[in-house]
Design a protein around this motif. Structure first.
Motif, PDB file in Angstrom:
ATOM      1  N   VAL A 141      -6.838   9.228   1.003  1.00  0.00           N
ATOM      2  CA  VAL A 141      -8.098   9.388   0.612  1.00  0.00           C
ATOM      3  C   VAL A 141      -8.641   7.900  -0.278  1.00  0.00           C
ATOM      4  N   ASP A 142      -9.436   7.107   0.784  1.00  0.00           N
ATOM      5  CA  ASP A 142     -10.011   5.970   0.328  1.00  0.00           C
ATOM      6  C   ASP A 142     -11.446   6.020  -0.500  1.00  0.00           C
ATOM      7  N   ALA A 149       5.074   3.152  -1.107  1.00  0.00           N
ATOM      8  CA  ALA A 149       3.455   3.385  -1.213  1.00  0.00           C
ATOM      9  C   ALA A 149       2.788   3.006   0.075  1.00  0.00           C
ATOM     10  N   SER A 150       3.116   1.763   0.494  1.00  0.00           N
ATOM     11  CA  SER A 150       2.360   1.292   1.767  1.00  0.00           C
ATOM     12  C   SER A 150       2.731   1.699   3.209  1.00  0.00           C
ATOM     13  N   ALA A 151       4.314   2.171   3.104  1.00  0.00           N
ATOM     14  CA  ALA A 151       4.754   2.691   4.354  1.00  0.00           C
ATOM     15  C   ALA A 151       4.189   4.048   4.555  1.00  0.00           C
ATOM     16  N   HIS A 152       3.157   4.319   5.464  1.00  0.00           N
ATOM     17  CA  HIS A 152       2.439   5.331   5.515  1.00  0.00           C
ATOM     18  C   HIS A 152       2.256   5.721   6.941  1.00  0.00           C
ATOM     19  N   SER A 153       3.401   6.081   7.740  1.00  0.00           N
ATOM     20  CA  SER A 153       3.401   6.388   9.128  1.00  0.00           C
ATOM     21  C   SER A 153       4.409   7.630   9.318  1.00  0.00           C
ATOM     22  N   PHE A 154       3.944   8.008  10.607  1.00  0.00           N
ATOM     23  CA  PHE A 154       4.775   9.241  10.784  1.00  0.00           C
ATOM     24  C   PHE A 154       5.083   9.347  12.394  1.00  0.00           C
ATOM     25  N   LYS A 155       6.116   9.863  12.962  1.00  0.00           N
ATOM     26  CA  LYS A 155       6.503   9.851  14.299  1.00  0.00           C
ATOM     27  C   LYS A 155       6.464  11.346  14.682  1.00  0.00           C
ATOM     28  N   THR A 156       6.389  11.555  16.164  1.00  0.00           N
ATOM     29  CA  THR A 156       6.624  12.782  16.780  1.00  0.00           C
ATOM     30  C   THR A 156       6.686  12.343  18.280  1.00  0.00           C
ATOM     31  N   GLY A 157       7.715  12.627  18.697  1.00  0.00           N
ATOM     32  CA  GLY A 157       8.012  12.115  20.232  1.00  0.00           C
ATOM     33  C   GLY A 157       7.884  10.709  20.598  1.00  0.00           C
ATOM     34  N   ASP A 158       7.115  10.259  21.345  1.00  0.00           N
ATOM     35  CA  ASP A 158       7.197   8.877  21.697  1.00  0.00           C
ATOM     36  C   ASP A 158       5.681   8.459  21.013  1.00  0.00           C
ATOM     37  N   LEU A 159       5.264   9.084  19.998  1.00  0.00           N
ATOM     38  CA  LEU A 159       4.028   8.680  19.243  1.00  0.00           C
ATOM     39  C   LEU A 159       4.277   8.231  17.844  1.00  0.00           C
ATOM     40  N   GLU A 160       3.871   7.235  17.492  1.00  0.00           N
ATOM     41  CA  GLU A 160       3.791   6.500  16.073  1.00  0.00           C
ATOM     42  C   GLU A 160       2.516   6.700  15.563  1.00  0.00           C
ATOM     43  N   ILE A 161       2.211   7.281  14.437  1.00  0.00           N
ATOM     44  CA  ILE A 161       1.077   7.555  13.693  1.00  0.00           C
ATOM     45  C   ILE A 161       0.930   6.579  12.537  1.00  0.00           C
ATOM     46  N   GLY A 162       0.091   5.584  12.246  1.00  0.00           N
ATOM     47  CA  GLY A 162       0.091   4.592  11.257  1.00  0.00           C
ATOM     48  C   GLY A 162      -1.112   4.792  10.712  1.00  0.00           C
ATOM     49  N   HIS A 163      -0.824   4.838   9.280  1.00  0.00           N
ATOM     50  CA  HIS A 163      -1.759   4.986   8.062  1.00  0.00           C
ATOM     51  C   HIS A 163      -3.005   5.900   8.231  1.00  0.00           C
ATOM     52  N   PRO A 164      -2.842   7.139   8.250  1.00  0.00           N
ATOM     53  CA  PRO A 164      -3.843   8.094   8.516  1.00  0.00           C
ATOM     54  C   PRO A 164      -4.642   7.983   7.040  1.00  0.00           C
ATOM     55  N   TRP A 165      -5.870   7.961   7.298  1.00  0.00           N
ATOM     56  CA  TRP A 165      -6.747   7.835   5.969  1.00  0.00           C
ATOM     57  C   TRP A 165      -7.979   8.612   6.150  1.00  0.00           C
ATOM     58  N   SER A 166      -8.874   8.798   5.185  1.00  0.00           N
ATOM     59  CA  SER A 166      -9.909   9.470   5.125  1.00  0.00           C
ATOM     60  C   SER A 166     -10.861   8.737   4.127  1.00  0.00           C
ATOM     61  N   ARG A 167     -12.284   8.953   3.885  1.00  0.00           N
ATOM     62  CA  ARG A 167     -13.148   8.547   2.974  1.00  0.00           C
ATOM     63  C   ARG A 167     -13.319   9.691   1.946  1.00  0.00           C
ATOM     64  N   ALA A 168     -13.387   9.328   0.517  1.00  0.00           N
ATOM     65  CA  ALA A 168     -13.858  10.158  -0.416  1.00  0.00           C
ATOM     66  C   ALA A 168     -15.196  10.920   0.093  1.00  0.00           C
ATOM     67  N   THR A 169     -15.237  12.149  -0.212  1.00  0.00           N
ATOM     68  CA  THR A 169     -16.873  12.836   0.270  1.00  0.00           C
ATOM     69  C   THR A 169     -17.287  13.172  -0.966  1.00  0.00           C
TER      70      THR A 169
END
Length: 165
Positions: free
Chosen positions: A145-146, A20-40
């Motif tokens: 969403v936080d 659940a806490s491992a929330h990362s993604f990869k494309t090419g040489d890029l590593e995207i860590g913990h993408p998030w947003s706020r509740a609206t």
């Protein structure tokens, strides 16, 4: 027997928490860590997208924007202080992710602006988002969403990127 069952249950619980806490993604040489947003709130005209983007390669790349079924449009924006005034503007040429560096998208700095959300983002849900990079191409991530007033999970003050004042 009882200890074995408890050990299995404990191991399973640790695996679930780790996943659940491992929330990362990869494309090419890029590593995207913990993408998030706020509740609206209902009828909010925009939502924000935040994350870290690490470029492990030897050449710069550029975040050009993205898309999501959850909003009409996704742009890259910058907020910064100019004198005593906080300003925000779209980065029409995108956001450069320098080789060997990490850029942090966070409230009050660089961020994604999700224009005209289809419905309110609710705390605890995941929102699909496809990021578009100049060299690495596209990668689909999920915004966790936080709560509405969340400021982010980590302070990445030592990394390259927007510095808020």
């Amino acid at each position: 027997m009882r200890i074995t069952v408890l050990a299995i249950v404990a191991a399973a619980a640790i695996a679930v928490v780790t996943t659940a806490s491992a929330h990362s993604f990869k494309t090419g040489d890029l590593e995207i860590g913990h993408p998030w947003s706020r509740a609206t709130l209902p009828n909010a005209p925009v939502a924000g997208g935040y994350m870290t983007i690490e470029n492990t390669g030897t050449t710069d790349d550029t975040l050009l924007g993205g898309s999501t079924p959850a909003a009409e449009k996704v742009d890259v924006h910058e907020m910064k202080m100019e004198g005593d005034v906080m300003t925000m503007r779209p980065l029409t040429q995108g956001l450069i992710i320098p080789a060997g560096e990490t850029i942090t998208l966070k409230p009050g700095g660089y961020h994604l602006m999700l224009m005209k959300p289809q419905r309110p983002f609710k705390e605890g849900e995941r929102v699909p988002l496809t990021l578009k990079f100049e060299k690495a191409g596209e990668v689909t991530v999920e915004l966790a969403v936080d709560k509405p007033n969340a400021m982010g999970k980590d302070d990445h003050a030592g990394h390259a990127g927007m510095k808020t004042q």
